[in-house]
Design a protein around this motif. Structure first.
Motif, PDB file in Angstrom:
ATOM      1  N   GLU A  10      -4.877   1.301  -4.930  1.00  0.00           N
ATOM      2  CA  GLU A  10      -3.944   0.325  -4.361  1.00  0.00           C
ATOM      3  C   GLU A  10      -4.496  -0.269  -3.073  1.00  0.00           C
TER       4      GLU A  10
ATOM      5  N   SER B 213      -1.055   4.444   3.591  1.00  0.00           N
ATOM      6  CA  SER B 213      -0.595   3.588   4.686  1.00  0.00           C
ATOM      7  C   SER B 213      -0.347   4.376   5.956  1.00  0.00           C
TER       8      SER B 213
ATOM      9  N   ASP C 296      -7.376  -2.706  -3.798  1.00  0.00           N
ATOM     10  CA  ASP C 296      -6.902  -3.924  -4.459  1.00  0.00           C
ATOM     11  C   ASP C 296      -6.260  -4.907  -3.490  1.00  0.00           C
ATOM     12  N   LEU C 297      -6.017  -4.501  -2.251  1.00  0.00           N
ATOM     13  CA  LEU C 297      -5.412  -5.386  -1.270  1.00  0.00           C
ATOM     14  C   LEU C 297      -6.333  -6.562  -0.953  1.00  0.00           C
TER      15      LEU C 297
ATOM     16  N   MET D  64       0.853  -1.192   0.000  1.00  0.00           N
ATOM     17  CA  MET D  64       0.000   0.000   0.000  1.00  0.00           C
ATOM     18  C   MET D  64       0.888   1.240   0.000  1.00  0.00           C
ATOM     19  N   SER D  65       0.467   2.278  -0.729  1.00  0.00           N
ATOM     20  CA  SER D  65       1.301   3.466  -0.861  1.00  0.00           C
ATOM     21  C   SER D  65       1.522   4.143   0.484  1.00  0.00           C
TER      22      SER D  65
ATOM     23  N   ASP E  36      -4.448   6.746  -7.448  1.00  0.00           N
ATOM     24  CA  ASP E  36      -3.634   5.528  -7.451  1.00  0.00           C
ATOM     25  C   ASP E  36      -3.493   4.939  -6.047  1.00  0.00           C
ATOM     26  N   SER E  37      -3.335   5.810  -5.043  1.00  0.00           N
ATOM     27  CA  SER E  37      -3.187   5.330  -3.669  1.00  0.00           C
ATOM     28  C   SER E  37      -4.455   4.640  -3.194  1.00  0.00           C
TER      29      SER E  37
END
Length: 338
Positions: free
Chosen positions: A125, A6, A128-129, A1-2, A121-122
């Motif tokens: 991300e 995060s 998508d985890l 994760m970005s 994007d963050s």
């Protein structure tokens, strides 16, 4: 994760303030509990055709087939660069937008395209985890920050077709609103709307107005899902690439004595594509008392229609209710007017 998501989620998962105004060991205030419910993204992964009954709306609440997209072009677009130069025509345009629509889109706002894309994007991300990773940031039992679902107050409540990550960032020091708010609270919510095989039976987010002062929304550039209520019709807010959507919150409606309106809005589902939205809520500090400003009570609007309310109480009472239009604003209205 970005790093951006995060670090912020980790800070919020400990329920600690991120601002030096609060002591290192002092906990940030809690807001309201929300009953845990299934993860919609996982439901779709397991069976894309499944729409459990808990998500199916009553017939009168479902999205209708009527196409109001021809009204989308009427939603005001405000050029922030002109406002900053003091352009009177653009200021009048903003005034009318807040009175007649409660929503507008902002262009030339100065936020770089690169930064907006980094936020998208963050968030992507994070969603998508794997579920077990996202659940490390699950909402606690007594609050609504973190990963999960807010405003779920009963086991038989019809649920929204979305998942959310909600962050609370304390103490933004921006002078424009500081005098009214003393200390700002910034809430940040990322919504994930999975595709739905029966989009005409569900809603991504129930109709509601925002309890904020103002709300700033970044949409996906090419997937329309946001709808606003205008003259009893639901009007889609078609995305303008790199524009920001701004809407009036309940606080502005109260301060303006109803001149500017916080408007019902909702999100609809898409049958083929997932959609995300990225929302910033600017709200006052808990102890700030909100009431109509003296100069907003005038010959054109001679009677106060709102009581003085302590913002923290107003916010928490609204969070104890399911999202149901503007029902929560009745808490602030003067009885003889409500």
């Amino acid at each position: 994760m970005s790093d951006m998501v995060s670090k912020t989620v980790s800070r919020q998962s400990t329920n600690m303030s991120s601002n030096e105004t609060f002591a290192e060991t002092e906990e940030a205030p809690t807001y309201a509990p929300s009953i845990p419910v299934p993860n919609v993204q996982e439901l779709v992964r397991e069976d894309p055709l499944q729409v459990p009954q808990r998500y199916v709306r009553d017939q009168e609440d479902r999205p209708k087939d009527t196409d109001m997209s021809h009204l989308s072009s009427l939603i005001p677009v405000i050029d922030l660069s002109l406002l900053l130069m003091g352009n009177e025509d653009e200021l009048n345009k903003l005034d009318l937008a807040c009175q007649e629509w409660g929503f507008f889109q902002v262009v030339n706002h100065g936020v770089t395209n690169e930064l907006l894309q980094k936020m998208k994007d963050s968030a992507a991300e994070f969603f998508d985890l794997p579920l077990e990773e996202k659940n490390k940031y699950a909402m606690p039992s007594n609050d609504i920050h973190g990963y999960g679902h807010a405003y779920v107050v009963s086991e038989d409540q019809i649920l929204d077709w979305s998942d959310a990550l909600i962050l609370l960032i304390m103490g933004m020091e921006k002078e424009a609103l500081l005098k009214l708010h003393k200390q700002l609270v910034h809430g940040y919510r990322m919504n994930y709307y999975p595709p739905c095989s029966k989009p005409d039976q569900v809603l991504g987010v129930s109709p509601h107005s925002d309890t904020s002062t103002i709300t700033i929304l970044m949409q996906d550039d090419y997937i329309c899902g946001l709808q606003i209520q205008h003259k009893e019709e639901w009007v889609p807010v078609n995305p303008i690439p790199n524009a920001l959507v701004v809407n009036v919150g309940d606080v502005i409606e109260i301060l303006s004595n109803g001149k500017y309106k916080s408007i019902n809005h909702r999100a609809v589902a898409n049958p083929e594509k997932a959609r995300m939205s990225y929302v910033s809520f600017l709200v006052p500090h808990d102890e700030v008392e909100i009431e109509p400003l003296d100069h907003m009570v005038n010959p054109q609007n001679p009677q106060k229609i709102y009581n003085k309310v302590k913002y923290g109480e107003y916010l928490r009472n609204s969070m104890k209710m399911k999202m149901e239009g503007k029902a929560h604003t009745k808490m602030a209205k003067i009885d003889t007017i409500a």
